[in-house]
Design a protein around this motif. Structure first.
Motif, mmCIF file in Angstrom:
data_model
loop_
_atom_site.group_PDB
_atom_site.id
_atom_site.type_symbol
_atom_site.label_atom_id
_atom_site.label_comp_id
_atom_site.label_asym_id
_atom_site.label_seq_id
_atom_site.Cartn_x
_atom_site.Cartn_y
_atom_site.Cartn_z
ATOM 1 N N TRP A 236 113.991 -51.145 -28.944
ATOM 2 C CA TRP A 236 112.458 -50.883 -29.187
ATOM 3 C C TRP A 236 111.516 -50.767 -28.016
ATOM 4 O O TRP A 236 110.731 -49.885 -28.039
ATOM 5 C CB TRP A 236 112.164 -51.846 -30.368
ATOM 6 C CG TRP A 236 112.617 -51.814 -31.740
ATOM 7 C CD1 TRP A 236 113.845 -52.073 -32.011
ATOM 8 C CD2 TRP A 236 112.297 -51.095 -32.939
ATOM 9 N NE1 TRP A 236 113.956 -52.017 -33.391
ATOM 10 C CE2 TRP A 236 113.011 -51.068 -33.740
ATOM 11 C CE3 TRP A 236 111.065 -50.363 -32.907
ATOM 12 C CZ2 TRP A 236 112.940 -50.484 -35.253
ATOM 13 C CZ3 TRP A 236 110.546 -49.741 -34.253
ATOM 14 C CH2 TRP A 236 111.615 -49.936 -35.186
ATOM 15 N N GLU A 237 111.935 -51.549 -26.918
ATOM 16 C CA GLU A 237 110.938 -51.798 -25.917
ATOM 17 C C GLU A 237 111.182 -50.263 -25.256
ATOM 18 O O GLU A 237 110.178 -49.696 -24.444
ATOM 19 C CB GLU A 237 111.039 -52.892 -25.080
ATOM 20 C CG GLU A 237 110.198 -53.223 -23.945
ATOM 21 C CD GLU A 237 110.098 -54.528 -23.488
ATOM 22 O OE1 GLU A 237 109.807 -54.555 -22.294
ATOM 23 O OE2 GLU A 237 110.483 -55.561 -24.253
ATOM 24 N N THR A 398 101.719 -48.459 -33.416
ATOM 25 C CA THR A 398 102.210 -46.998 -32.756
ATOM 26 C C THR A 398 100.798 -46.438 -32.749
ATOM 27 O O THR A 398 100.635 -45.564 -31.483
ATOM 28 C CB THR A 398 102.788 -46.028 -33.875
ATOM 29 O OG1 THR A 398 104.127 -46.823 -34.373
ATOM 30 C CG2 THR A 398 103.164 -44.749 -33.234
ATOM 31 N N THR A 399 99.737 -46.553 -33.365
ATOM 32 C CA THR A 399 98.453 -45.947 -32.901
ATOM 33 C C THR A 399 97.932 -46.593 -31.565
ATOM 34 O O THR A 399 97.389 -45.757 -30.787
ATOM 35 C CB THR A 399 97.492 -46.282 -34.042
ATOM 36 O OG1 THR A 399 97.931 -45.426 -35.161
ATOM 37 C CG2 THR A 399 95.957 -45.776 -34.075
ATOM 38 N N GLN A 409 105.277 -53.610 -24.404
ATOM 39 C CA GLN A 409 105.690 -54.748 -24.531
ATOM 40 C C GLN A 409 104.850 -55.401 -25.823
ATOM 41 O O GLN A 409 105.350 -56.273 -26.570
ATOM 42 C CB GLN A 409 105.596 -55.707 -23.463
ATOM 43 C CG GLN A 409 106.472 -55.197 -22.230
ATOM 44 C CD GLN A 409 106.055 -53.973 -21.467
ATOM 45 O OE1 GLN A 409 104.845 -53.736 -21.390
ATOM 46 N NE2 GLN A 409 107.153 -53.262 -20.714
ATOM 47 N N GLN A 410 103.630 -55.310 -25.694
ATOM 48 C CA GLN A 410 102.771 -55.736 -26.854
ATOM 49 C C GLN A 410 103.019 -55.116 -28.163
ATOM 50 O O GLN A 410 103.064 -55.746 -29.232
ATOM 51 C CB GLN A 410 101.287 -55.861 -26.147
ATOM 52 C CG GLN A 410 100.742 -56.464 -25.217
ATOM 53 C CD GLN A 410 99.386 -56.116 -24.746
ATOM 54 O OE1 GLN A 410 98.996 -54.908 -24.803
ATOM 55 N NE2 GLN A 410 98.634 -56.914 -24.245
ATOM 56 N N VAL A 411 103.109 -53.938 -28.132
ATOM 57 C CA VAL A 411 103.588 -53.238 -29.404
ATOM 58 C C VAL A 411 104.770 -53.914 -30.052
ATOM 59 O O VAL A 411 104.872 -54.076 -31.289
ATOM 60 C CB VAL A 411 103.837 -51.824 -29.103
ATOM 61 C CG1 VAL A 411 104.419 -51.080 -30.265
ATOM 62 C CG2 VAL A 411 102.402 -51.057 -28.921
ATOM 63 N N VAL A 412 105.924 -53.945 -29.170
ATOM 64 C CA VAL A 412 107.270 -54.575 -29.759
ATOM 65 C C VAL A 412 107.169 -56.013 -30.225
ATOM 66 O O VAL A 412 107.704 -56.560 -31.117
ATOM 67 C CB VAL A 412 108.394 -54.363 -28.762
ATOM 68 C CG1 VAL A 412 109.692 -54.942 -29.058
ATOM 69 C CG2 VAL A 412 108.427 -52.710 -28.469
#
Length: 426
Positions: A236-237, A398-399, A409-412
């Motif tokens: 994912w990253e 995702t946005t 990294q923050q998203v994952v």
């Protein structure tokens, strides 16, 4: 992530409004001569056309019975499906979202009718991979257990493309991720944003998931979707890093953060973008546009692709006319309805071979069959299915990723936190 209070209030208001709308349309609740059917497929879709065909057959075979069909929205069912099913004015049969976080939740809560014996006694053809989406165990996990739903179509996510723009700019259909990125760069160098994307809606998470699947195999997929082992979050990253790079390279517009799926698809159909990563549910609308030639390829280099059997016909536990509901579901599985769906460009699960007379129907139908058999890879379900509430987290992050408001990294980390918080305990 902190919820937007306005969005939360709006969602609750929408849920209450939908239930109140159902109640106000009453008068026929429990009427043995009325079958209440709900779905959210729009009138221009292949599914809507096929289901209306099924309605006409039902009414001919049930003289004196009226079908009251109501059009809802995907968002309404996503936000308030459980509240609807727990009310005293549910429909008799409705389209419902498949997955642990949706159908699994309401099946576990006892809000759906167990169709296991119904399917057996009526000899429904549900012993295939596509129909696994209707099975849920005692914990609400999809893929095994009792049957709570039946699908009559399949779906998968691929890359729709404008053949005329590909030819105009001498771009070949890519077969690897490297070739795909070269194609994206070619269009960008010509002043075109290559990818239509509605990152305010499901296309954003679908693209992120497709990129993650490039680094996953059957084992890591089972870990993510079915909790069989440790999830490989590095996949994912890598995906989030690539997606952010695509934004920086102008392969994706930052303006897509406010665009819903329908607008992104409409922009592709209008010829404004060379490519659109989305599902077969767009096939009917794309086939009808007359201005340029279109085709589709699977996400380049991947052996796994987002997709599954389609959403479900379910019968609420509180439905008043269950036998009529079973008759309707059965009709949607018949060859004449399945063949009709194929001819309209849909992806049937039980059509006769070669039944589609349209090029689009043959394209998506044959490819789905190949994906089911493993000839072209396999179906990887959808990224929001494992746990309840994950869809909102995927959309928000995702946005943020496309808008540059969060690092990959923050998203994952945010997705992982929601996943870990929602997964079942041992």
């Amino acid at each position: 992530m902190r919820r937007n209070p306005v969005r939360l209030v709006t969602a609750v208001a929408a849920a209450l409004a939908l239930v109140m709308t159902g109640c106000s349309s009453g008068g026929d609740s429990g009427d043995p001569n009325t079958l209440k059917v709900w779905w959210w497929e729009t009138d221009d879709s292949a599914l809507s056309a096929a289901w209306k065909h099924a309605v006409s057959i039902f009414e001919k075979e049930h003289p004196g019975v009226t079908v009251k069909q109501e059009l809802k929205t995907y968002e309404q069912m996503q936000q308030s499906g459980q509240l609807i099913l727990d009310s005293n004015d549910t429909p008799d049969v409705l389209e419902y979202l498949k997955g642990n976080a949706t159908a699994g939740v309401v099946a576990k809560a006892g809000l759906l009718t167990d169709l296991t014996e119904v399917a057996q006694s009526r000899s429904w053809k549900v012993d295939n991979t596509a129909q696994q989406v209707g099975l849920y165990d005692d914990n609400g996990l999809m893929g095994s257990g009792k049957r709570y739903g039946v699908t009559n179509y399949g779906e998968y996510v691929g890359v729709w493309y404008n053949q005329d723009l590909f030819a105009q700019h001498n771009v070949q259909v890519p077969t690897t991720l490297a070739e795909f990125e070269n194609a994206l760069k070619t269009f960008t160098d010509k002043g075109l944003t290559p990818l239509a994307l509605g990152s305010a809606d499901y296309p954003g998470p679908h693209l992120l998931y497709s990129l993650a699947l490039a680094h996953m195999d059957e084992k890591s997929l089972a870990a993510y979707q079915r909790f069989e082992g440790e999830v490989d979050w590095s996949a994912w990253e890598k995906a989030a890093t690539t997606m952010r790079q695509w934004v920086e390279n102008k392969y994706i517009s930052t303006d897509s953060t406010g665009i819903p799926a329908q607008d992104a698809g409409n922009a592709f159909i209008a010829g404004q973008y060379p490519m659109f990563v989305s599902g077969t549910w767009w096939g009917g609308q794309i086939a009808e546009q007359p201005t340029f030639k279109t085709d589709q390829f699977l996400f380049p280099g991947n052996k796994l692709h987002p997709g599954s059997g389609g959403n479900l016909w379910v019968v609420p536990a509180k439905a008043k006319n269950k036998d009529l509901a079973y008759d309707f579901i059965e009709i949607t599985q018949r060859p004449e309805v399945q063949n009709f769906l194929a001819d309209k460009g849909g992806v049937p699960v039980a059509s006769e071979p070669g039944s589609a007379s349209s090029a689009m129907g043959l394209l998506v139908g044959d490819r789905f069959t190949e994906l089911l058999s493993g000839d072209k890879g396999g179906l990887a379900w959808y990224p929001d299915w494992p746990v309840a509430g994950l869809n909102d987290v995927l959309l928000a992050n995702t946005t943020n990723l496309v808008g540059g408001d969060a690092t990959p990294q923050q998203v994952v980390e945010a997705i992982k936190a929601a996943y870990d918080a929602g997964k079942p305990t041992a």
